[in-house]
Structure formats: C-alpha cells, structure tokens
Scaffold this active site. Sequence first.
Site, mmCIF file in Angstrom:
data_model
loop_
_atom_site.group_PDB
_atom_site.id
_atom_site.type_symbol
_atom_site.label_atom_id
_atom_site.label_comp_id
_atom_site.label_asym_id
_atom_site.label_seq_id
_atom_site.Cartn_x
_atom_site.Cartn_y
_atom_site.Cartn_z
ATOM 1 N N HIS A 69 -5.089 3.372 -6.225
ATOM 2 C CA HIS A 69 -6.009 3.561 -7.353
ATOM 3 C C HIS A 69 -7.432 3.689 -6.856
ATOM 4 O O HIS A 69 -7.709 3.556 -5.676
ATOM 5 C CB HIS A 69 -5.853 2.444 -8.383
ATOM 6 N N HIS A 114 -10.291 1.999 -7.245
ATOM 7 C CA HIS A 114 -11.244 0.924 -6.924
ATOM 8 C C HIS A 114 -11.661 0.995 -5.458
ATOM 9 O O HIS A 114 -10.845 1.248 -4.579
ATOM 10 C CB HIS A 114 -10.640 -0.446 -7.258
ATOM 11 N N ASP A 168 -12.333 -1.098 -3.220
ATOM 12 C CA ASP A 168 -11.687 -1.943 -2.201
ATOM 13 C C ASP A 168 -10.305 -1.394 -1.808
ATOM 14 O O ASP A 168 -9.624 -1.981 -0.959
ATOM 15 C CB ASP A 168 -11.600 -3.416 -2.657
ATOM 16 N N HIS A 169 -9.943 -0.251 -2.409
ATOM 17 C CA HIS A 169 -8.699 0.425 -2.017
ATOM 18 C C HIS A 169 -8.944 1.848 -1.514
ATOM 19 O O HIS A 169 -8.056 2.441 -0.909
ATOM 20 C CB HIS A 169 -7.713 0.450 -3.195
ATOM 21 N N HIS A 209 -3.408 -1.543 -14.511
ATOM 22 C CA HIS A 209 -4.604 -2.005 -13.783
ATOM 23 C C HIS A 209 -5.680 -0.922 -13.884
ATOM 24 O O HIS A 209 -6.838 -1.201 -14.194
ATOM 25 C CB HIS A 209 -4.222 -2.292 -12.340
ATOM 26 N N ASP A 248 -2.558 -2.876 -6.600
ATOM 27 C CA ASP A 248 -2.927 -3.977 -7.502
ATOM 28 C C ASP A 248 -1.996 -4.068 -8.708
ATOM 29 O O ASP A 248 -2.356 -4.636 -9.733
ATOM 30 C CB ASP A 248 -4.380 -3.824 -7.978
ATOM 31 N N HIS A 294 -3.308 -7.271 -1.838
ATOM 32 C CA HIS A 294 -4.179 -8.431 -1.572
ATOM 33 C C HIS A 294 -3.377 -9.619 -1.046
ATOM 34 O O HIS A 294 -2.205 -9.784 -1.370
ATOM 35 C CB HIS A 294 -4.890 -8.892 -2.857
HETATM 36 ZN ZN LIG Z 1 -8.027 -2.714 -8.216
#
Ligand SMILES: [Zn+2]
Length: 376
Positions: free
Chosen positions: A163, A165, A167-168, A220, A244, A282
């Site tokens: 996705h 975001h 942090d990905h 998400h 996520d 995560h």
């Molecule tokens: Zn995320």
Amino acid sequence: AGPVSARPPGRGSGAASPRAVPGRLLSGVTADLPRCPGRGQATRRWQEPLLPGFGLPPPQMRGRVSALPRYSLYARTRLGYLFYQRQVKKARERYPHGHSVPQPYCFPGVKILPIPVLSNNYSYLVIDTGSSQAAVIDPSDPLAVQAAIEDEGVMLEAIFCTHKHWDHSGGNEALCQKHNSCRVYGSALDAIPQLTNPLADREKVTVGCLTFEALATPGHTVGHMVYVLDGGPFGSPPCLFSGDLLFLAGCGRPFEGSPETMLASLDLAMGLGEDTLLWPGHEYALECLTFASLLELDNSALEQKLQWAVQQRQEKKSTCPSTLGEEQTYNPFLRTHRPELQDALGLWQGEGEDLDAFRARVLKEVRRRKDLYQAT
Ligand SMILES: [Zn+2]
C-alpha cells in the site's frame, strides 16, 4: 456483559503480562522451518519509532495544519513524506543494527530475508537463488534494502508494494534510480510512488522462478494488496506477505474501509490455508499478544505464543513467520466467530442478524479496545 468486558480495556489481571511469564520456549510450528545459515547478520539496518497517533507531523509543523486529521496529513500530503524522512533519519541513528536480528529462511531454490527497517517495519527480500533475481516487498528505507541486495549479490527485478503509506513505499524512488529495469507493482487505487505495473485482483507476476499472486485486501487503505508467493515449486508452504492487513496476533487499522470491508479482506487471507507462512509488515507481536491475552484469559495457545514472543524479543529476534493456522488460535481479529471471544466482549448475535454483520460488529469492538489499549 462478561467479566472481561466490564474491565477497562488495557487493564488485565496481569496474569499474562510479559514480565510475569516464566522463561519457557514454545516449540511452535515455525520452529521447524529451515533457517538459513550465517548470512543476513551483516546487513545494515536501522529505523525508528512509528507514527505516534499515525501521521503526526514534525513539531515545527504542528499547529499550522491542525484542521486536517493526522491520518490525511500522513497519507495525502507532502508533510507525510517529510515526516517519513525524519523517521528514517532518526531510526538510522537510534537503531544502527536494526530493531531485530533478521532470520533468513531458505527452501531449495528460494530465500526469504526479512529486513528490519524504521522502528518496527519489515521489508522482505525474496530471492530466486538459481538465477539470483530478486523482488522486494515494501521497501521503506532504501539504504537498508540496497545493503541487503549487495550483501546477497542479487539483481532487483521487482518491488511489490502492499500500500501507499510511506513506511511501506518510501524507498521506491531511490531503488528505481539504482535499478533501472526494476518494476513497481501495486494497486492503481493507492497512490504508490513510482508505480509502473498496476495490478488487478488475483493477477500473477513472475520473477525468475518465483510466482507471486496479488490479492486485493481493502480496509487499511482502499488499494491495499497482499502478495502470495507460490511455494509449490520449492516444496515450501505458500508465503503471505501481508503488509498492514494482518500482523502476528494483530490487524492493521481500517483507515479507509469499514469493519465489513476489513472482515472480508481478513477472511480472504484466511482462505489461503493453515500452513501458509505469515510475513507481516511490522514487528508488533509482543504488543498484540499482550493485548489479546487481556481479552481471552483462558487461551493456552495464546499464552504459549506470548511466552515464546517474550523470549524472542528479549534476544531481539524477529517473531516472523507464524502460520495462518497458528494465528487462528490466538489472533482476536481472526476469531470474531468464536463464542469465547464474543462472550469476553459482551457481544451476542442479534435475532435475525446476519452472521457476517455480527462478526463485523465483533471486529469493530476488538479494534476499539485495541486502539484504547495503545492509547494508554
Ligand atoms: Zn499502513
């Protein structure tokens, strides 16, 4: 309401508190999987604390933009990118060797290397060992991923993004600059940076001898996708890279979807089969298992997994992978059909209420309590 639901969320009896747990190791399913010898330890890793409240901008920017919800700031504005860059920088300083010790897995013909990045994210380098072609799932810190690529001596052919975001996906641009032929896969519904190959639900992609199937799992984010590596050719179970959507004992927040949507996505993942290996986005195992143990007080599988996770994390060892079969025994987000969880939450199916509608209500309540637990 049952005895548990009467208690404020986040305040359990303490019976399953990590500190109260004796040092006993669980010989779980995953303990028997083949660990790769040696390599991986030399990989540089770093990272940093994840978004407290998700999407909180740097202090100097707070106040100017307070009218926008934090999530929108992080996901939909440039502030999110600046915040991500700050996260990466702080993480490299704080965790020069990564938040966890990576434990690579090898099956004949394939190697899976978790790369710990930021304060609790995992990117995954998946290598066709015959051809040395590789794909990476969710590269966030491009330096950490590049270091792993160089350590392994492989060619990066594909990036799979679960996705949008940061942090990905924050490492997409730098890695594409370095690896000219690298393709970037993901959903066209998410604004994934550098996306070159938008994927449809159930579409398959090959990298060398590796075959990945993309599954649309909204909730998400609207375009969230998970990727399933076909283990058949290697004599391994399927591998689910869940981003996520699903964590060990946990589940991503439904930022862009209803509980019903999230439930359908979780059900889809669970249809992959009990032996499927779960590689989440995560390292949240300890927190999620502790929370779950406050909901279900008499779940021995949960208690054992928590004890095991405490041991692992004391040694900074990664807790992935688990299996989907294991997850069904302790992950409350996958147990919405279980009477013991429903009773603990004080929820009962209404007369004439559709079962999935009821399960979505259970999921929503588990999520609400988890959010309160995290806030304490
Ligand atoms: Zn995320």
